[in-house]
Motif scaffolding. Sequence first.
Motif, PDB file in Angstrom:
ATOM      1  N   PHE A 114     -26.704 -16.705   1.440  1.00 27.32           N
ATOM      2  CA  PHE A 114     -25.967 -16.603   0.187  1.00 27.32           C
ATOM      3  C   PHE A 114     -26.526 -17.588  -0.839  1.00 27.32           C
ATOM      4  O   PHE A 114     -26.742 -17.239  -2.001  1.00 27.32           O
ATOM      5  CB  PHE A 114     -24.477 -16.861   0.426  1.00 27.32           C
ATOM      6  N   PHE A 115     -26.776 -18.822  -0.405  1.00 26.04           N
ATOM      7  CA  PHE A 115     -27.244 -19.823  -1.364  1.00 26.04           C
ATOM      8  C   PHE A 115     -28.728 -19.663  -1.682  1.00 26.04           C
ATOM      9  O   PHE A 115     -29.146 -19.857  -2.827  1.00 26.04           O
ATOM     10  CB  PHE A 115     -26.964 -21.233  -0.835  1.00 26.04           C
ATOM     11  N   ASP A 116     -29.543 -19.303  -0.690  1.00 31.95           N
ATOM     12  CA  ASP A 116     -30.988 -19.251  -0.915  1.00 31.95           C
ATOM     13  C   ASP A 116     -31.426 -17.930  -1.542  1.00 31.95           C
ATOM     14  O   ASP A 116     -32.341 -17.890  -2.353  1.00 31.95           O
ATOM     15  CB  ASP A 116     -31.747 -19.452   0.411  1.00 31.95           C
ATOM     16  N   ARG A 117     -30.776 -16.850  -1.126  1.00 33.48           N
ATOM     17  CA  ARG A 117     -31.192 -15.529  -1.615  1.00 33.48           C
ATOM     18  C   ARG A 117     -29.984 -14.708  -2.018  1.00 33.48           C
ATOM     19  O   ARG A 117     -29.672 -13.705  -1.366  1.00 33.48           O
ATOM     20  CB  ARG A 117     -31.962 -14.776  -0.505  1.00 33.48           C
ATOM     21  N   PRO A 118     -29.257 -15.129  -3.042  1.00 35.52           N
ATOM     22  CA  PRO A 118     -28.100 -14.329  -3.452  1.00 35.52           C
ATOM     23  C   PRO A 118     -28.550 -12.916  -3.806  1.00 35.52           C
ATOM     24  O   PRO A 118     -29.566 -12.729  -4.476  1.00 35.52           O
ATOM     25  CB  PRO A 118     -27.554 -15.072  -4.675  1.00 35.52           C
ATOM     26  N   ALA A 119     -27.796 -11.935  -3.310  1.00 34.12           N
ATOM     27  CA  ALA A 119     -28.226 -10.544  -3.456  1.00 34.12           C
ATOM     28  C   ALA A 119     -27.791  -9.936  -4.780  1.00 34.12           C
ATOM     29  O   ALA A 119     -28.274  -8.888  -5.174  1.00 34.12           O
ATOM     30  CB  ALA A 119     -27.681  -9.711  -2.290  1.00 34.12           C
ATOM     31  N   THR A 120     -26.827 -10.562  -5.432  1.00 35.97           N
ATOM     32  CA  THR A 120     -26.346  -9.994  -6.693  1.00 35.97           C
ATOM     33  C   THR A 120     -26.520 -11.010  -7.815  1.00 35.97           C
ATOM     34  O   THR A 120     -26.465 -12.225  -7.580  1.00 35.97           O
ATOM     35  CB  THR A 120     -24.840  -9.644  -6.598  1.00 35.97           C
ATOM     36  N   PRO A 121     -26.736 -10.525  -9.040  1.00 33.55           N
ATOM     37  CA  PRO A 121     -26.845 -11.442 -10.182  1.00 33.55           C
ATOM     38  C   PRO A 121     -25.553 -12.258 -10.366  1.00 33.55           C
ATOM     39  O   PRO A 121     -25.614 -13.422 -10.774  1.00 33.55           O
ATOM     40  CB  PRO A 121     -27.078 -10.514 -11.387  1.00 33.55           C
ATOM     41  N   GLN A 122     -24.393 -11.658 -10.012  1.00 33.14           N
ATOM     42  CA  GLN A 122     -23.126 -12.374 -10.151  1.00 33.14           C
ATOM     43  C   GLN A 122     -23.108 -13.614  -9.245  1.00 33.14           C
ATOM     44  O   GLN A 122     -22.704 -14.700  -9.666  1.00 33.14           O
ATOM     45  CB  GLN A 122     -21.943 -11.464  -9.772  1.00 33.14           C
ATOM     46  N   ALA A 123     -23.557 -13.435  -7.998  1.00 33.70           N
ATOM     47  CA  ALA A 123     -23.568 -14.565  -7.071  1.00 33.70           C
ATOM     48  C   ALA A 123     -24.550 -15.625  -7.551  1.00 33.70           C
ATOM     49  O   ALA A 123     -24.255 -16.820  -7.529  1.00 33.70           O
ATOM     50  CB  ALA A 123     -23.926 -14.085  -5.666  1.00 33.70           C
ATOM     51  N   ALA A 124     -25.710 -15.178  -8.025  1.00 32.26           N
ATOM     52  CA  ALA A 124     -26.707 -16.127  -8.523  1.00 32.26           C
ATOM     53  C   ALA A 124     -26.135 -16.937  -9.678  1.00 32.26           C
ATOM     54  O   ALA A 124     -26.286 -18.166  -9.746  1.00 32.26           O
ATOM     55  CB  ALA A 124     -27.962 -15.367  -8.959  1.00 32.26           C
ATOM     56  N   ALA A 125     -25.438 -16.245 -10.593  1.00 33.72           N
ATOM     57  CA  ALA A 125     -24.843 -16.941 -11.734  1.00 33.72           C
ATOM     58  C   ALA A 125     -23.781 -17.931 -11.267  1.00 33.72           C
ATOM     59  O   ALA A 125     -23.707 -19.068 -11.746  1.00 33.72           O
ATOM     60  CB  ALA A 125     -24.229 -15.918 -12.704  1.00 33.72           C
ATOM     61  N   PHE A 126     -22.967 -17.518 -10.300  1.00 29.31           N
ATOM     62  CA  PHE A 126     -21.900 -18.376  -9.796  1.00 29.31           C
ATOM     63  C   PHE A 126     -22.481 -19.640  -9.171  1.00 29.31           C
ATOM     64  O   PHE A 126     -21.992 -20.751  -9.394  1.00 29.31           O
ATOM     65  CB  PHE A 126     -21.057 -17.603  -8.767  1.00 29.31           C
ATOM     66  N   ILE A 127     -23.545 -19.490  -8.409  1.00 33.77           N
ATOM     67  CA  ILE A 127     -24.166 -20.640  -7.750  1.00 33.77           C
ATOM     68  C   ILE A 127     -24.771 -21.591  -8.784  1.00 33.77           C
ATOM     69  O   ILE A 127     -24.726 -22.811  -8.633  1.00 33.77           O
ATOM     70  CB  ILE A 127     -25.246 -20.164  -6.746  1.00 33.77           C
TER      71      ILE A 127
END
Lengths: 240, 230
Positions: free
Chosen positions: A221-234
């Motif tokens: 989840f932290f290294d390779r977020p699969a969605t742009p939403q998760a990437a933005a959240f991180i």
Amino acid sequence: MRAPASNLPLVFDDVSLSAGATTILDRICLTIGLGAPTLVLGPNGAGKTSLLRLCMGLLSPTRGVVSWGGRIDGGPERRAILFQKPVMLRRSVAANIAYGLAHAGCPRGLRAQRTEELLDSVGLSALASRPARRLSGGEQQRLALARALARQPEILLLDEPTASLDPAATRFVEEIILATAHSGTKIIMASHDLGQVRRLAGDVVFLVHGRLFEHADASDFFDRPATPQAAAFIRGDLVL
Amino acid sequence: MSETLTAWQLIASGDATLFAIVGLSLAVSLTAVVVAGIVGLPLGAILALTRFPGRAAMVVVLNGFMGLPPVVVGLSVYLLLSRSGPLGELGLLFTPTAMVTAQALLVLPIIAALTRHTVEDLWLEYREELSAMGVGWASRVATLLWDSRFSLVTVLLAGFGRAAAEVGTVMIVGGNIDGFTRTMTTTIALETSRGNLALAIGLGIILILLILLVNATAWGVRVWAVERAG
Ligand SMILES: Nc1ncnc2c1ncn2[C@@H]1O[C@H](COP(=O)(O)OP(=O)(O)OP(=O)(O)O)[C@@H](O)[C@H]1O
Ligand SMILES: [Mg+2]
């Protein structure tokens, strides 16, 4: 004596929850099994608290099915929840714990000793005879954690258990959580604190606007977020 | 003015007639409150916890009955207990038992309605937490009554204040018989109309002191409870 049936895996099968016209959770499919803590992540209003209430069985889905170890009728015997805003009974600190023990079937003769142990484990021994409602927010949260642990749950649901704790108390509670997880209790926990998620999570459930965007191992989840939403959240950006 | 002086003298000298009347009044009203409490506290708690069709109507009626006119309650109990009434056989009319019954009925809606209100507030707060702890139905009622016990003491005291001060029911079902069913309020009514003001004033003073005492106690309990339980 027959061993009580297991609550795991906890399965959400196409679960939706709505209140009136508002959709709070939207067609969630999720399987949570034994293992390291599952952390539920998402911005305010994403539906984390609602998801935990469903996990506890306090709410019924509007559609779909929640099951615990294959059963849908499971009472809360082997589950416990620490609410985001825990409610203290109008009794002393020790009496709050004893009450939880009594309703978890702890024999009368053992309650005093168990109460002491539990208070000690959350560092509240010195406050045992205080009225529980007089405790500070952080102390109340620790008391509620001890009261939840009193149930010796198989699944322990924690809704932002460290939100009102100072850094030292946060560390302290995180240690309790990890120790509880090691002793075989499944932890499902909502949190906003990404550092904490990194420290505790085995897997991550990421919600936005009531929809499940990701369910992945914490490292993925932290290294390779699969969605742009998760990437933005991180990254700490606003999630749209 | 001289009557007021005589009244104080009656009180100070521990006048037997006067204190017999005070004693009976207290016995009747306290018993009535105990009886109404035994029924009204659980009734109010159950009403607070349950949801059934017609509940809202019941709550409204109960709240309305808090202001029940004592004479109407007295009349109803009179009709029940009178020689030709359904319970006439028991021969209870014009006895302290009849007065207790009537006052209990008068006070029951007050206790049940205020209990419902108090317990429901606490229930809204406790509901999820108790559900999550798997607390059964009977335990919920017991827990809520216990945790609101200090507020409920003031509820009972409110009931007592109402019972001790009313004149309508005890006059009708007690009959104001000298030395047997004469209470503070009925004596005041009678002696005033007879012009025997000293006894009436004496009883009036005691009645007011009692009501003050009840309210002071209620207030004290509340302060003490807040201090202890938060
Ligand atoms: N009973 C309800 N009726 C209407 N809307 C509700 C109800 N319960 C929750 N909601 C809405 O559902 C959404 C999700 O709420 P929830 O409390 O699950 O969010 P959350 O992820 O825990 O948020 P936070 O991080 O602020 O604690 C919110 O927008 C909330 O306003
Ligand atoms: Mg929440």
